[in-house]
Design an enzyme around this catalytic site. Structure first.
Site, short mmCIF file in Angstrom:
data_model
loop_
_atom_site.label_atom_id
_atom_site.label_comp_id
_atom_site.label_asym_id
_atom_site.label_seq_id
_atom_site.Cartn_x
_atom_site.Cartn_y
_atom_site.Cartn_z
N ALA A 1 0.95 -1.30 -0.23
CA ALA A 1 0.13 -0.31 -0.15
C ALA A 1 1.06 1.06 -0.07
O ALA A 1 0.21 2.39 -0.97
CB ALA A 1 -0.72 0.14 1.62
N GLN B 1 -6.47 -7.83 6.39
CA GLN B 1 -8.71 -8.58 6.84
C GLN B 1 -8.92 -7.23 7.16
O GLN B 1 -10.03 -6.47 6.87
CB GLN B 1 -8.31 -9.33 7.69
CG GLN B 1 -7.15 -10.49 6.79
CD GLN B 1 -8.05 -12.33 8.27
OE1 GLN B 1 -8.03 -11.20 8.54
NE2 GLN B 1 -7.71 -12.72 7.78
N GLU C 1 -13.10 -1.80 16.39
CA GLU C 1 -11.79 -2.99 16.43
C GLU C 1 -11.38 -2.08 17.98
O GLU C 1 -11.48 -1.08 18.82
CB GLU C 1 -10.86 -2.74 15.94
CG GLU C 1 -11.26 -3.35 14.28
CD GLU C 1 -10.55 -3.38 13.82
OE1 GLU C 1 -9.05 -2.75 13.23
OE2 GLU C 1 -10.68 -4.67 12.53
N ASP D 1 14.08 -6.07 5.47
CA ASP D 1 15.11 -5.72 3.96
C ASP D 1 15.28 -3.76 4.65
O ASP D 1 16.49 -3.48 4.81
CB ASP D 1 15.24 -6.16 2.98
CG ASP D 1 14.26 -7.27 2.76
OD1 ASP D 1 15.09 -7.93 3.89
OD2 ASP D 1 14.17 -8.09 1.28
N HIS E 1 0.04 -9.94 17.26
CA HIS E 1 -1.42 -10.14 17.35
C HIS E 1 -2.16 -11.55 18.30
O HIS E 1 -1.48 -12.65 17.88
CB HIS E 1 -1.67 -10.31 15.32
CG HIS E 1 -3.13 -10.34 15.77
ND1 HIS E 1 -4.38 -11.04 15.98
CD2 HIS E 1 -3.30 -9.14 14.89
CE1 HIS E 1 -5.14 -10.69 16.12
NE2 HIS E 1 -5.34 -9.67 14.85
N ARG F 1 -4.27 -4.93 22.19
CA ARG F 1 -3.51 -6.60 21.69
C ARG F 1 -3.08 -7.01 22.59
O ARG F 1 -2.36 -8.15 22.74
CB ARG F 1 -3.06 -5.91 20.26
CG ARG F 1 -4.17 -6.06 18.92
CD ARG F 1 -2.97 -5.83 17.62
NE ARG F 1 -4.53 -5.80 17.01
CZ ARG F 1 -4.07 -5.59 15.56
NH1 ARG F 1 -2.82 -5.23 14.98
NH2 ARG F 1 -4.85 -5.35 14.46
N HIS G 1 3.07 -9.86 14.21
CA HIS G 1 1.73 -9.16 13.37
C HIS G 1 2.70 -8.26 12.32
O HIS G 1 2.88 -7.68 11.99
CB HIS G 1 1.03 -8.47 14.24
CG HIS G 1 0.48 -8.57 13.19
ND1 HIS G 1 -0.91 -9.84 12.19
CD2 HIS G 1 -0.91 -7.25 13.30
CE1 HIS G 1 -1.79 -8.66 11.49
NE2 HIS G 1 -1.75 -7.70 12.55
N ARG H 1 0.70 -0.08 18.60
CA ARG H 1 -0.53 -0.04 17.12
C ARG H 1 -1.67 -0.42 17.84
O ARG H 1 -1.98 -0.93 18.17
CB ARG H 1 0.02 -0.25 15.74
CG ARG H 1 -0.48 0.29 14.93
CD ARG H 1 0.49 -1.32 13.71
NE ARG H 1 -0.63 -2.06 14.10
CZ ARG H 1 -1.75 -3.03 12.83
NH1 ARG H 1 -2.04 -2.21 12.05
NH2 ARG H 1 -1.64 -4.02 13.05
C1 FAD Z 1 -2.48 -10.49 8.05
C2 FAD Z 1 -1.99 -9.07 8.29
C3 FAD Z 1 -3.30 -8.76 8.27
C4 FAD Z 1 -3.05 -7.24 9.13
N1 FAD Z 1 -4.16 -6.64 8.84
C5 FAD Z 1 -4.41 -5.71 8.59
C6 FAD Z 1 -5.40 -4.01 8.60
O1 FAD Z 1 -6.77 -4.65 8.49
N2 FAD Z 1 -5.14 -2.82 8.70
C7 FAD Z 1 -3.91 -2.19 8.66
O2 FAD Z 1 -4.46 -0.86 9.08
N3 FAD Z 1 -2.91 -3.15 9.03
C8 FAD Z 1 -3.11 -4.03 8.11
N4 FAD Z 1 -2.49 -5.62 8.89
C9 FAD Z 1 -1.06 -4.73 8.75
C10 FAD Z 1 -0.28 -3.79 7.43
O3 FAD Z 1 -1.01 -4.51 6.63
C11 FAD Z 1 0.95 -3.61 7.79
O4 FAD Z 1 1.92 -2.63 8.05
C12 FAD Z 1 0.75 -2.88 5.76
O5 FAD Z 1 0.52 -3.61 4.81
C13 FAD Z 1 2.31 -2.94 4.97
O6 FAD Z 1 2.71 -2.05 4.21
P1 FAD Z 1 4.07 -1.73 3.87
O7 FAD Z 1 3.24 -0.98 2.49
O8 FAD Z 1 4.73 -1.03 4.27
O9 FAD Z 1 4.22 -3.28 3.46
P2 FAD Z 1 4.09 -4.57 2.39
O10 FAD Z 1 2.30 -3.97 1.92
O11 FAD Z 1 4.65 -5.68 2.96
O12 FAD Z 1 4.51 -4.41 0.69
C14 FAD Z 1 6.11 -4.35 1.37
C15 FAD Z 1 6.61 -4.37 -0.16
O13 FAD Z 1 8.34 -4.28 -0.08
C16 FAD Z 1 8.45 -5.69 -1.24
N5 FAD Z 1 9.85 -5.71 -0.83
C17 FAD Z 1 10.50 -5.62 0.08
N6 FAD Z 1 11.57 -5.89 0.22
C18 FAD Z 1 12.02 -5.25 -0.47
C19 FAD Z 1 13.42 -5.41 -2.11
N7 FAD Z 1 14.60 -5.88 -0.22
N8 FAD Z 1 13.86 -5.33 -2.92
C20 FAD Z 1 12.47 -5.23 -3.99
N9 FAD Z 1 11.17 -5.03 -3.05
C21 FAD Z 1 11.22 -5.58 -1.70
C22 FAD Z 1 7.76 -6.32 -0.74
O14 FAD Z 1 7.58 -7.46 -2.46
C23 FAD Z 1 6.65 -5.61 -1.19
O15 FAD Z 1 6.11 -5.26 -2.35
C24 FAD Z 1 -2.06 -6.79 8.79
C25 FAD Z 1 -1.15 -7.14 8.56
C26 FAD Z 1 -0.57 -8.78 8.16
C27 FAD Z 1 0.09 -9.38 8.08
#
Ligand code: FAD
Length: 564
Positions: free
Chosen positions: A27, A59, A125, A220, A241, A287, A352, A387
């Site tokens: 995201a 989710q 929540e 990373d 979690h 949590r 989590h 969080r």
């Molecule tokens: C099961 C689950 C349910 C969740 N539910 C919620 C929820 O309902 N509401 C909420 O607010 N949060 C929720 N969270 C937390 C939230 O989803 C995450 O904190 C958030 O989506 C993180 O987004 P991000 O873009 O930072 O990372 P991510 O979405 O994890 O994306 C990371 C990206 O970086 C890339 N990447 C990583 N390392 C490298 C590298 N060395 N080189 C190139 N690419 C790399 C990966 O391929 C990926 O594309 C949940 C988390 C989980 C695991």
């Protein structure tokens, strides 16, 4: 690295420069790429296929105080309370005030949040004082990421490189500015130049044996930034979690907080609803409190707490409501032989969300010029020591939107052609050793830096992790990650080389974040938020400070933050 120069990088079909590189397509990375001014050529790098990060797995939903009965002020208070004295007030103000604009933008792009009649539907929540969590059934993340991905693919100024692994940051030796990255892609290592690099690599849950995080969450970004000399903050704070599916052979699939929000009960194997024995808010306590309640309850009531679970009983919720709200949970449980209408789901806590990360300011700037961080890899100050549920997707969007105002100092060059080494890429049994460390590390971390921590155990783990770091960093594979000069590309002959090198790089990253987490946890001699010490179970007022680390220098920051 016995090799000879063979060809120039420009002939290798890898772009040599972008105006801006975004590493990560969750995201945070996707929304950042869309918010960057479209006059910039943007490279969006993802180490896997698109839609494989934590964002896609989210989710429960996304928090925003947009109902007339709610207010950003209440959302602010809830966030600050859960952060236990370590939230940055300004960052939280910024988050809650800009929530409505982010939701508006998602709606405009076409994200189909659930509705109740004309109005957006909202769930309560844990630790929220109002129902303010917007959702798209129980696959909210997928709805958001799917829409953002489609928009990114329409944009001519954004080039997506999937299956491209960022190995290290490229700093200008004179100015110290970040001027690009090294990239493992299509069997080669290339140096790709950019005037700004935005790390959006997500969390590090894979460092623990029990985690809800996807395979890509190996910390990373934090490891790369640390090795490049960036300041990191509050790395000891990890959220566990309370309710991940616990069934032999099944992944630790998250059973969303929203299930408890809708009225599910936590019961033990005797059918006792025990959460109220530990906190007046019962299942809807924060949590960390619920996770510890489960951990403690299992220790009190079972012979081998590590091997067992409690249960989440959805039967108090109306069947129709379960069907409408949790189709994905129903389906996954069914796959593992659990009929949620008829029997409780076996659950236990799992790692989590990482509150700590690369320290950033309100413009997402890190302490290295030209280097930015967003999403879970960043420490913006909004989460403090813990969080609030559903604040992280919101943080990804609200902070990424700031990048629309990014100013960059161009350091691009007109023609570049780096010499390239040709390597076989054959590392034999070294890879087996790396794989075995990779396998052992998460268990060690779960036992020593999981839900309950103590000094002696943390110190033993630091010694073990340091010994592995020393051993692995001497391997030839590590040299490509740690010491490859930025004047040198590499191409590998063996098709297996890329996967092996990626395993080595991720293992080195996991070892580095493990070391940083353990040291930070050993240093903080109190309990607060996601960090619980059995030998220091109280929250100590003199520890209402942030822990910061840069290289091997550790210090605490005086509190410009809210008091307890
Ligand atoms: C099961 C689950 C349910 C969740 N539910 C919620 C929820 O309902 N509401 C909420 O607010 N949060 C929720 N969270 C937390 C939230 O989803 C995450 O904190 C958030 O989506 C993180 O987004 P991000 O873009 O930072 O990372 P991510 O979405 O994890 O994306 C990371 C990206 O970086 C890339 N990447 C990583 N390392 C490298 C590298 N060395 N080189 C190139 N690419 C790399 C990966 O391929 C990926 O594309 C949940 C988390 C989980 C695991």
């Amino acid at each position: 690295m016995n090799a000879f120069p063979s060809q120039s990088l420009s002939s290798l079909d890898i772009p040599t420069q972008f105006d801006i590189i975004v590493v990560g397509a969750g995201a945070a990375g996707l929304y950042a790429a869309l918010c960057l001014p479209d006059r910039f050529q943007v490279g969006l790098i993802s180490k896997d296929t698109l839609q494989t990060g934590a964002s896609d797995w989210a989710q429960g939903g996304i928090a925003a105080a947009i109902d007339p009965s709610d207010s950003p002020g209440l959302h602010f208070e809830d966030t600050i309370r859960v952060g236990v004295g370590l939230c940055d007030q300004e960052a939280v103000q910024f988050l809650v005030k800009n929530a409505a604009a982010s939701i508006e933008s998602l709606l405009e792009m076409g994200v189909a949040f659930d509705r109740k009649g004309e109005k957006l539907a909202m769930t309560l929540e844990a630790a929220h004082s109002r129902p303010r969590v917007l959702h798209a059934a129980d696959t909210t993340g997928r709805a958001i990421v799917g829409t953002l991905t489609a928009k990114v693919l329409e944009r001519p100024n954004i080039q997506v490189l999937s299956g491209a692994f960022a190995l290290s940051l490229w700093l200008n030796p004179q100015t110290g500015h970040c001027q690009g990255i090294s990239l493992l892609y299509r069997g080669q290592i290339a140096w790709v130049r950019a005037s700004a690099v935005i790390l959006a690599t997500g969390g590090g849950g894979q460092v623990f044996a029990q985690t809800t995080n996807p395979a890509v969450s190996t910390g990373d970004g934090v490891a790369l930034a640390w090795r490049a000399g960036a300041i990191l903050r509050d790395l000891e704070f990890f959220q566990f979690h309370p309710t991940a599916l616990t069934k032999p052979g099944a992944p630790h699939f998250l059973i969303s907080e929203a299930v408890r929000g809708e009225g599910a009960h936590l019961i033990d194997s005797q059918g006792n609803r025990f959460a109220f024995d530990y906190h007046p808010a019962g299942e809807l306590a924060p949590r960390d409190v619920v996770s510890r309640a489960i951990f403690t309850h299992l220790q009190k009531t079972t012979a081998d707490p590590a091997d067992t679970c409690v249960y989440l009983d959805l039967r108090p919720i109306e069947s129709e409501r379960i069907r409408r709200r949790f189709p994905n949970i129903i389906q996954v449980c069914q796959q593992w032989g659990i009929d949620v209408f008829d029997q409780p789901i076996p659950v236990a806590p799992a790692a989590h969300y990482w509150m700590g990360g690369i320290a950033t300011d309100s413009m997402n700037r890190t302490s290295i010029r030209g280097l930015y961080a967003i999403g879970e890899t960043a420490s913006t100050g909004v989460h403090g020591a813990n969080r609030l549920a559903s604040n992280s997707l919101l943080e990804c969007l609200v902070f990424a939107a700031q990048l629309s105002g990014i100013e960059i100092e161009s350091n691009l060059v007109s023609e570049e052609s780096l010499p390239v080494l040709r390597e076989k890429g054959d590392w034999g049994d070294r890879i087996d050793r790396i794989a075995s460390v990779r396998q052992s590390l998460p268990s060690l971390m779960w036992q020593s830096a999981g839900i309950c921590r103590s000094q002696a155990v943390l110190e033993e783990a630091i010694a073990q992790v340091n010994s592995w770091r020393g051993e692995l960093s001497a391997f030839e594979t590590a040299q490509y990650v740690l010491n490859l000069p930025p004047t040198q590309g590499v191409t590998f002959d063996l098709p297996t080389a890329e996967q092996q090198l990626r395993t080595a790089a991720e293992t080195l990253n996991l070892l580095d974040i493990a070391y940083l987490m353990l040291k930070s946890a050993a240093w903080r001699t109190e309990s607060r938020g996601g960090h619980y010490r059995t030998d220091y179970p109280q929250t100590a007022p003199n520890w209402q400070v942030h822990t910061l680390v840069q290289g091997d220098r550790w210090w605490t920051s005086p509190s410009s933050f809210v008091s307890d």
